[in-house]
Design an enzyme around this catalytic site. Structure first.
Site, PDB file in Angstrom:
ATOM      1  N   ASP A  56       1.059  -1.389   0.080  1.00 42.08           N
ATOM      2  CA  ASP A  56       0.273   0.014  -0.002  1.00 42.08           C
ATOM      3  C   ASP A  56       1.108   1.456  -0.013  1.00 42.08           C
ATOM      4  O   ASP A  56       1.903   1.520   1.138  1.00 42.08           O
ATOM      5  CB  ASP A  56      -0.837   0.096   1.233  1.00 42.08           C
ATOM      6  CG  ASP A  56      -1.896   0.842   0.980  1.00 42.08           C
ATOM      7  OD1 ASP A  56      -2.063   1.331   0.177  1.00 42.08           O
ATOM      8  OD2 ASP A  56      -3.129   1.576   2.266  1.00 42.08           O
ATOM      9  N   ASP A  92      -2.815   2.284  -5.877  1.00 36.99           N
ATOM     10  CA  ASP A  92      -2.147   2.818  -5.181  1.00 36.99           C
ATOM     11  C   ASP A  92      -1.864   1.280  -4.005  1.00 36.99           C
ATOM     12  O   ASP A  92      -1.349   1.530  -3.099  1.00 36.99           O
ATOM     13  CB  ASP A  92      -1.629   3.551  -4.281  1.00 36.99           C
ATOM     14  CG  ASP A  92      -3.565   3.434  -3.731  1.00 36.99           C
ATOM     15  OD1 ASP A  92      -4.051   2.257  -3.503  1.00 36.99           O
ATOM     16  OD2 ASP A  92      -3.934   4.449  -3.381  1.00 36.99           O
ATOM     17  N   GLU A  93      -2.338   0.207  -4.649  1.00 34.39           N
ATOM     18  CA  GLU A  93      -2.701  -0.879  -3.694  1.00 34.39           C
ATOM     19  C   GLU A  93      -2.371  -2.480  -4.340  1.00 34.39           C
ATOM     20  O   GLU A  93      -2.459  -2.694  -5.617  1.00 34.39           O
ATOM     21  CB  GLU A  93      -3.028  -0.914  -2.879  1.00 34.39           C
ATOM     22  CG  GLU A  93      -4.727  -1.225  -3.430  1.00 34.39           C
ATOM     23  CD  GLU A  93      -5.915  -1.113  -2.167  1.00 34.39           C
ATOM     24  OE1 GLU A  93      -5.229  -1.821  -1.034  1.00 34.39           O
ATOM     25  OE2 GLU A  93      -6.559  -0.469  -1.935  1.00 34.39           O
TER      26      GLU A  93
END
Length: 356
Positions: free
Chosen positions: A11, A106-107
């Site tokens: 993350d 983003d993860e």
């Protein structure tokens, strides 16, 4: 679907805000909110950790955010820029852990069982991923490593920013138990409200529910699924893309380069590699992209799309060099890295009518 024995959840920390801080370092000392107009009905997309100390968080109204921190700086999201950074992050990660499931910009989840024999090696690999992301982009990320997705996901959030949590096999339920029940993936606002009303405040308390109590609070398959997750039981594997959607090659220089002829030579060499990969797979590409990373680690890319797919190294190289020149006209400067990528892949070569 691949079912890894060791999975990591990665993350990126306060991703949108972190990118804005890289682009404008003056923002690093301020309470920064990326989102809508605080004078209107906008909402917070993300906030940096300075702003979070004021209780500002994602999905909060922008008006409430500025009420909590009147001195906060608000910037509008720049999604095209965030996608550029995200592509560079995931390209970097694939260099260490090739098999991954990207669940958002983003993860995502990494299959560490493919590159590590046990959890001790997995910790080393996770550290390498974290270091590589920081070195390549100046962004920080948090990772959770576990035998299943749910424990890895909770682990990545447990020591933000920049943390690493490794949950040993057999310790999943004990690790999850102390967390507030809302931290369990899959527990939405309605389920949380029902559980808290019944005095179920922690993941461990949810795990301890017997069948009768579970049916009363969370009837149906959802309740059983959430209780299983609370107990560290999560058989989900990584959902992998069925098709490769792009091919790219990049190089980080030992010293920053400004010599245009040398940069062109680098791009032409990469174009040969990209074209060879296209031909091995029997594909052509309609879009060529050149990536530029400057000496301050900021990233830019320029792309061009064609009506007909190509796999010729000279054409790819010529287009890549032109894109580099265009990028340097827009922003001159020394480069730490350049890359060539192609996308818009087709499964067979099309007849070309004339030159490009």
């Amino acid at each position: 679907m691949a079912v890894p024995g060791i999975v990591a959840h990665l993350d990126l920390d306060a991703f949108f805000a972190a990118v804005e801080e890289l682009e404008n370092p003056e923002l690093r000392t301020k309470a920064l909110v990326v989102g809508g107009d605080p004078r209107g009905r906008g909402v917070v997309a993300t906030a940096n950790y300075t702003a979070r100390r004021y209780g500002i968080h994602s999905a909060m109204s922008a008006a409430e955010a500025i009420r909590r921190c009147p001195q906060a700086v608000f910037v509008r999201p720049r999604h095209a820029l965030y996608r550029e950074y995200s592509r560079h992050v995931w390209s970097t990660v694939r260099g260490i852990a090739p098999t991954l499931e990207q669940t958002g910009i983003d993860e995502g989840y990494l299959d560490l069982g493919e590159v590590a024999r046990d959890f001790l090696e997995a910790r080393v690999v996770a550290e390498a991923v974290r270091t590589a992301v920081r070195a390549a982009t100046s962004l920080t990320c948090s990772l959770g490593v576990a035998s299943c997705k749910v424990a890895a996901k909770v682990g990545s959030d447990a020591r933000k920013p920049g943390g690493l949590v490794v949950v040993a096999p057999g310790r999943e339920a004990a690790f999850l138990a102390p967390f507030e029940v809302r931290r369990l993936p899959g527990v939405g606002p309605k389920a949380e409200e029902r559980l808290r009303a019944a005095g179920i405040e922690t993941v461990g308390a949810l795990a301890a529910l017997d069948d009768g109590a579970l049916r009363r609070l969370l009837p149906g398959s959802v309740g059983r699924l959430l209780r299983d997750r609370a107990r560290g039981i999560d058989p989900r594997g990584l959902e992998l893309d069925a098709e490769r959607i792009s091919i790219s090659v990049e190089n980080t220089f030992e010293r920053d380069l400004v010599d245009r002829e040398r940069l062109h030579d680098e791009l032409r060499g990469m174009a040969v590699e990209v074209a060879a990969s296209l031909r091995r797979s029997g594909q052509t590409a309609r879009t060529v992209t050149t990536k530029l990373r400057y000496d301050d680690f900021s990233i830019r890319s320029r792309s061009t799309s064609l009506e007909v797919g190509i796999d010729d190294p000279e054409q790819i190289g010529r287009l890549a060099c032109g894109l580099l020149d265009r990028g340097l006209r827009d922003r001159p400067g020394a480069l730490r890295l350049v890359g060539v990528g192609v996308s818009g892949l087709a499964a067979h070569r099309q007849l070309q009518l004339g030159g490009i």
